[in-house]
Design an enzyme around this catalytic site. Structure first.
Site, short mmCIF file in Angstrom:
data_model
loop_
_atom_site.label_atom_id
_atom_site.label_comp_id
_atom_site.label_asym_id
_atom_site.label_seq_id
_atom_site.Cartn_x
_atom_site.Cartn_y
_atom_site.Cartn_z
CG ASP A 134 139.85 100.79 134.55
OD1 ASP A 134 139.49 100.75 135.69
OD2 ASP A 134 138.99 100.97 133.53
CD GLN A 245 140.79 102.71 130.82
OE1 GLN A 245 140.39 103.61 131.08
NE2 GLN A 245 140.66 101.39 130.89
CG ASP A 277 134.24 97.64 128.55
OD1 ASP A 277 133.41 97.69 129.66
OD2 ASP A 277 134.95 98.74 128.34
CD GLU A 319 129.87 97.97 130.53
OE1 GLU A 319 130.16 98.40 131.82
OE2 GLU A 319 130.67 98.53 129.77
CG HIS A 386 133.69 93.53 137.05
ND1 HIS A 386 132.54 93.45 136.04
CD2 HIS A 386 134.36 94.68 136.65
CE1 HIS A 386 132.40 94.38 135.37
NE2 HIS A 386 133.40 95.23 135.34
CG ASP A 387 131.81 98.48 137.80
OD1 ASP A 387 132.66 98.89 138.30
OD2 ASP A 387 131.67 98.92 136.39
NE ARG A 512 136.34 99.49 140.51
CZ ARG A 512 136.38 99.98 139.00
NH1 ARG A 512 135.76 100.11 138.21
NH2 ARG A 512 137.73 100.44 138.63
#
Length: 639
Positions: A134, A245, A277, A319, A386-387, A512
């Protein structure tokens, strides 16, 4: 002979006598001990043994902290607002894409310095399994670097070099879960009850089905559900994000103790900013949505105290992907702070909405909310990262004001930024498209979404000029906001979408990667020539950054508000520090617009040094901005 004593003030505000011979660790622990103990015992049902181990672990981690870092701790502890200065400028990048590996990034520090960067966010680089990572957020070892990027020693050497250059380093710390390849997960899979207690394991689907009645799905299209059946061990495990995950169980004090030690291990390698995160997800409770529960704030508060005890120069970045009013609780209170800073996600999304509609009404409303928050709340501001871009807008207000339908509006925005809408020059791709909900997120670089890619392809110099101006205006808007501006690597030279990911079997399903391509060093070579689009982008951006760094109106403690501009296309943001006032005007329309604010007296436009006798009625170029400064002995009346 009695030891000399002094007093310290605890978090509760009480004076407490302590021996002067105490170490820095003991002094800091004494300040926080009572609250830390109370919160820990309350959360973990008076588990005194776990708390004793926790304190011993903190002392051990402090003992392992090298002298350079302790000196930095002392300097920053004496200057607690060091990270609020207007000179701070961030950049986020992927190590492999930017320079191949960690040693390569170290060699490229002169380039980062030339960009004015003094806050460097290295995207996830800890060990993770290939093909099931991921993007690095499925960590298999919190103390190892990904194969091919280098070693932990290389990371520490890079952090040391950055510190010498005055650059703070940020690194992601994935709190919510581990990879299924993590040693803890392997032991849990093998059936050890002690290791299974670190996760959420169930013999049947009975309890997971009860959870799923109230827990929203994170990725309903690409990873539906919040649990995964493990055929080999005949168990169900909680997997909120992806099947590989596994969610950690923070109701188990062993998990909190060991994850805190992993965090401090990274801090002791020289990491200055720990990005927490997905922190809203970390506490799970049946019958709830498992988001933003009170226990999350207890854990965040304890982590803040841990940093202030062991490594006070280290900051926590939360985040939290919600609107500013809802993220505010993650700052804590002045007496009991949690995160040092948070992302300004909604303003980012609203900015792109404003560009697509040419209407600044929603952005003005958004900024009225942000400006009303306490000045102590520090946000990271950005255009791209990045997202993907999720369209989490205030649809209730849009519907009430304009009759906007949420599904139809999201489709319009996505059609506009993928170039499907007539007249649009934006070029992006959709991510996690869910036809059932009429919803999707958006991917693409800033330059491509602003129309640069289309203009280059069409070889249209007029369109290119307007697209670059649009890109620079959005960056000026980001720099005008209070907080820390962060640039996405490549945006400084107008890097375009990278479509090669379509040919990579490990990336082709994740759009992405269209904006996660390798840094194009050939573009950077042109940054010194203003006759090129890269030179225009780089040099004008640097000019804006230098102006921001030099102008007191950009201070974190400046007064900031929005005013009516006389045009729905133009946002007027005003910043005042002492007798200096800066009026920032942004035209989000693709047309010439006349707008301004009601002021007497002359103003100087900072970018070009031009003088304006009045700013009530100014003709603004399409997708352009003006920074108008007034410096008088008497401040102008606020209208």
């Amino acid at each position: 002979m009695k030891k000399a004593k002094t007093t310290i003030k605890t978090e509760a505000g009480r004076e407490k006598a302590v021996p002067e011979s105490l170490t820095d660790f003991e002094r800091r622990l004494n300040r926080h001990h009572d609250e830390l103990q109370w919160l820990y015992r309350e959360l973990y049902h008076n588990d005194e043994g776990a708390f004793r181990y926790f304190l011993e672990m903190l002392r051990r981690c402090w003992g392992e902290r090298k002298e350079d870092l302790r000196r930095q701790d002392a300097v920053r502890e004496a200057d607690p607002n060091w990270y609020r200065r207007r000179e701070l400028l961030g950049m986020m990048l992927y190590v492999k894409a930017f320079a191949g590996d960690l040693r390569g990034v170290k060699r490229k520090l002169p380039y980062l310095k030339s960009c004015g960067v003094n806050y460097l966010h290295l995207m996830p680089l800890l060990a993770s399994p290939k093909g099931r990572s991921d993007g690095g957020y499925a960590v298999s070892d919190f103390r190892q670097v990904q194969s091919g990027l280098g070693t932990m020693e290389d990371l520490e050497a890079l952090a040391d070099a950055c510190r010498e250059e005055g650059i703070s380093v940020c690194l992601d710390f994935v709190m919510n879960h581990t990879s299924e390849d993590h040693e803890w997960a392997k032991r849990a899979r093998a059936g050890d009850p002690g290791w299974r207690d670190r996760y959420f394991f169930y013999d049947s689907w009975d309890i997971p089905r009860e959870f799923e009645k109230t827990v929203p799905q994170v990725f309903p299209t690409t990873a539906p559900g919040s649990f995964t059946w493990l055929e080999d061990c005949r168990q169900v495990v909680m997997t909120s994000f992806y099947p590989y995950q596994w969610d950690l169980n923070y109701a188990n004090p062993v998990v909190f103790n060991d994850m805190t030690e992993n965090m401090l291990y990274l801090a002791n390698r020289g990491i200055d900013v720990i990005r927490l995160d997905a922190i809203p997800y970390i506490w799970k409770q049946l019958g709830t949505d498992c988001r933003n529960l009170p226990q999350v704030h207890t854990l965040a508060r304890m982590l803040r105290m841990v940093c202030e005890i062991v490594c006070p120069s280290v900051l926590l970045l939360g985040e939290v992907v919600m609107e500013p009013v809802k993220v505010a609780p993650y700052f804590g209170t002045p007496e009991k702070p949690e995160c040092h800073m948070l992302y300004n996600v909604t303003t980012m999304a609203t900015t792109w909405h404003t560009l697509a509609t040419g209407d600044a009404s929603l952005l003005q409303r958004q900024m009225e909310t942000v400006c009303a928050l306490p000045k102590d709340f520090l946000f990271l501001n950005y255009l791209r990262c990045h997202d993907d871009i999720g369209w989490g807008l205030d649809y209730g207000w849009l519907n009430q004001r304009f009759g906007t339908d949420q599904v139809a509006h999201k489709k319009y925005l996505n059609d506009y930024f993928t170039g499907k809408w007539p007249g649009s020059s934006a070029r992006g791709e959709l991510y996690n498209d869910d036809p059932r909900l009429g919803d999707a997120r958006l991917c693409g670089t800033t330059a491509s979404l602003c129309g640069v890619e289309a203009a280059v392809y069409e070889r249209d110099p007029f369109k290119l000029e307007q697209a670059v101006a649009c890109d620079l205006t959005l960056h000026a808007w980001m720099l005008s906001q209070s907080g820390i501006p962060v640039i996405y690597s490549g945006d400084e030279v107008g890097q375009l979408n990278d479509y090669t990911y379509h040919d990579d079997p490990e990336k082709r399903e994740d759009s992405r990667y269209i904006h996660r391509g390798d840094f194009q060093w050939e573009l950077a070579k042109h940054r010194g020539r203003k006759s090129t689009r890269q030179g225009k982008q780089f040099q004008n951006l640097r000019r804006m950054e230098e102006l921001r760094s030099a102008e007191p109106c950009f201070d974190a403690d400046a007064d900031v508000w929005v005013e009516e501009s006389g045009s729905r296309h133009v946002l007027a943001l005003v910043r005042r520090k002492g007798n200096r006032e800066l009026v920032c005007l942004f035209n989000f329309s693709s047309q010439f617009v006349t707008a301004g604010v009601d002021r007497d007296g002359g103003y100087t436009e900072l970018m070009y040094g031009t003088h304006r006798d009045q700013i009530r009625s100014i003709q603004l170029w399409p997708t352009s901005f003006e920074w108008l400064l007034r410096n008088k002995e008497e401040p102008p009346a606020r209208v």
